[in-house]
Design an enzyme around this catalytic site. Sequence first.
Site, PDB file in Angstrom:
ATOM      1  N   HIS A 110       0.942  -1.209   0.130  1.00 57.38           N
ATOM      2  CA  HIS A 110      -0.067   0.350  -0.352  1.00 57.38           C
ATOM      3  C   HIS A 110       1.148   1.325  -0.007  1.00 57.38           C
ATOM      4  O   HIS A 110       0.158   2.663  -0.405  1.00 57.38           O
ATOM      5  CB  HIS A 110      -0.832  -0.571   0.811  1.00 57.38           C
ATOM      6  N   ASP A 141       3.676   9.803  -0.165  1.00 61.69           N
ATOM      7  CA  ASP A 141       2.719   8.945  -0.188  1.00 61.69           C
ATOM      8  C   ASP A 141       2.094   7.839  -1.178  1.00 61.69           C
ATOM      9  O   ASP A 141       2.652   7.844  -2.362  1.00 61.69           O
ATOM     10  CB  ASP A 141       1.523   9.752  -0.266  1.00 61.69           C
TER      11      ASP A 141
HETATM   12  P1  ADP Z   1      -2.658   6.900   4.972  1.00 63.39           P
HETATM   13  O1  ADP Z   1      -3.214   5.424   5.036  1.00 63.39           O
HETATM   14  O2  ADP Z   1      -1.495   7.261   5.237  1.00 63.39           O
HETATM   15  O3  ADP Z   1      -3.224   7.294   6.389  1.00 63.39           O
HETATM   16  P2  ADP Z   1      -5.303   7.906   2.726  1.00 63.39           P
HETATM   17  O4  ADP Z   1      -4.911   9.735   3.161  1.00 63.39           O
HETATM   18  O5  ADP Z   1      -4.228   6.659   1.991  1.00 63.39           O
HETATM   19  O6  ADP Z   1      -3.605   7.658   4.021  1.00 63.39           O
HETATM   20  O7  ADP Z   1      -6.187   7.270   3.815  1.00 63.39           O
HETATM   21  C1  ADP Z   1      -6.750   7.252   4.794  1.00 63.39           C
HETATM   22  C2  ADP Z   1      -8.290   6.872   5.053  1.00 63.39           C
HETATM   23  O8  ADP Z   1      -8.486   7.238   6.516  1.00 63.39           O
HETATM   24  C3  ADP Z   1      -8.535   7.702   4.096  1.00 63.39           C
HETATM   25  O9  ADP Z   1      -9.598   6.524   4.063  1.00 63.39           O
HETATM   26  C4  ADP Z   1      -8.817   9.276   5.589  1.00 63.39           C
HETATM   27  O10 ADP Z   1     -10.978   9.082   4.925  1.00 63.39           O
HETATM   28  C5  ADP Z   1      -9.674   8.249   6.828  1.00 63.39           C
HETATM   29  N1  ADP Z   1      -8.823   9.448   7.619  1.00 63.39           N
HETATM   30  C6  ADP Z   1      -8.004  10.417   7.551  1.00 63.39           C
HETATM   31  N2  ADP Z   1      -7.608  10.848   8.804  1.00 63.39           N
HETATM   32  C7  ADP Z   1      -8.788  10.805   9.148  1.00 63.39           C
HETATM   33  C8  ADP Z   1      -9.662  11.551  10.601  1.00 63.39           C
HETATM   34  N3  ADP Z   1      -9.198  12.381  10.981  1.00 63.39           N
HETATM   35  N4  ADP Z   1     -10.872  10.872  10.849  1.00 63.39           N
HETATM   36  C9  ADP Z   1     -11.203   9.521   9.980  1.00 63.39           C
HETATM   37  N5  ADP Z   1     -10.594   8.986   9.395  1.00 63.39           N
HETATM   38  C10 ADP Z   1      -9.303   9.780   8.937  1.00 63.39           C
END
Ligand code: ADP
Length: 456
Positions: free
Chosen positions: A155, A364
Amino acid sequence: MSRLIAVSNRVAAPKAGKSAGGLAVGVLSALHEQGGVWFGWSGRTTESEPGDTKSSRSGDIEFVTIDLNTADFDGYYNGFSNDSLWPLLHFMVGYFTFRRSQYAAYTRVNEFFARRLVDVLQPDDLIWVHDYHLFQLGLSLRQSGIKQPIGFFLHVPFPNFDVLRVLPCYPQILRGLAAYDVVGFQTERDLSSFQDCMVQPEIGGAVHDDGTIEVFGRRFRADVFPIGIDVAECQRVAVENSRHKQVERLTGSLGGRKLIIGVDRLDYSKGLELRFRGFETLLESYPSERGEVVYLQIAPPTRTGVRTYDRIRQGLETAAGNINGRFAEMDWMPIRYLNRGYSRELLMAILREARIGLVTPIRDGMNLVAKEYVASQNPKDPGMPVLSTLCGAAKELKEAVLVNPYDRQGVADGLQQALAMPLNERRARHAAMLSILEKNDIHAWSRRFVEALRSA
Ligand code: ADP
């Protein structure tokens, strides 16, 4: 039909009101299509030898979890996964540390996953392993005599050889990956870095014309499978919650000002302090935007207790305080920084209200927030993502305003360009991005990977 067995570090059985991250949404989508098992760590550790697997069922999906030994977990997860692999895979060698004892714990945990998983497996199961915590699981399964197709999806990014070889045990990581039948990456660049690592003289692999890699006495397929989102679900959730009390409080508090939003886990790879400084440069360079925009950054803490993360939090609090102290007026605070998580329902609805989705990680694998931001927009009056060129999503969202996150002035200029963008241009760019997201959605992603695995 054969069962699909998804394996990841954590198993996230769906709970009402709890949001699932990108990996969880992808795994659940694959399992919903054909039923199967999600196998992984329960979230519990024990001082003694962990007991047997525990199992629960929801519809066609069985959740099978294992506990882990406390000391092994610390070395495997906090140590090798988070302090060695995570920074290296994100090209951040300055954060990298290595201890042999932690790598030994990582190997033990991968072997333990394999031992417990073998008891669950049936002969025609397809096995799909997720992410960098389990690089060596496939090899342990092979050593236990498992012959059926095993796939692996990464991922996060895959670094180039000069970064990877910082890791003393990098040949073992590559050997581990060669035990799979299909190895999937987010972007072409990740794939070509991986191929290049495999053909180094000290590894001695070869990439064949059909894309397969031959190395360590095996031949397997490595390919690109960019992860997507559930576009329709995202749109529905954003619209359904647009009258949520908190959303109305937020829009009411803006007083007609444009909203810039950032939503990230609090992680150094997300480039949050640089992002704050980019926003500061917008206010310096474009005085007409002062009092006209509000930047809301939502960043809940993750992996707290780890010192690096505490430092990031302090750095952000200081930066937000400086910038607000410098520019705020009686009736306007430029940055609102919220150090907590929100429900998926509320997040999607808030993304929809924002004129700009500011997504500037310094590295990322994909970045799903960028995709969720685009999907959640009102197509008649869509906002614009200002997106880092250094994330996987930039390869698909070419119509976003693309910026280098290290370039403060570039981020400020990108913000200004997006703020000033006329409606017809925003609509055209949004339509182009949305059609890509629909084509490469989460269902297409899991289907393609499972097909590749089935034909392996
Ligand atoms: P990572 O996997 O590195 O955290 P991504 O952007 O690929 O980054 O995925 C993050 C996921 O988590 C997304 O689906 C996003 O909506 C969710 N997310 C990120 N920040 C928050 C938050 N503050 N509260 C709830 N969900 C979150």
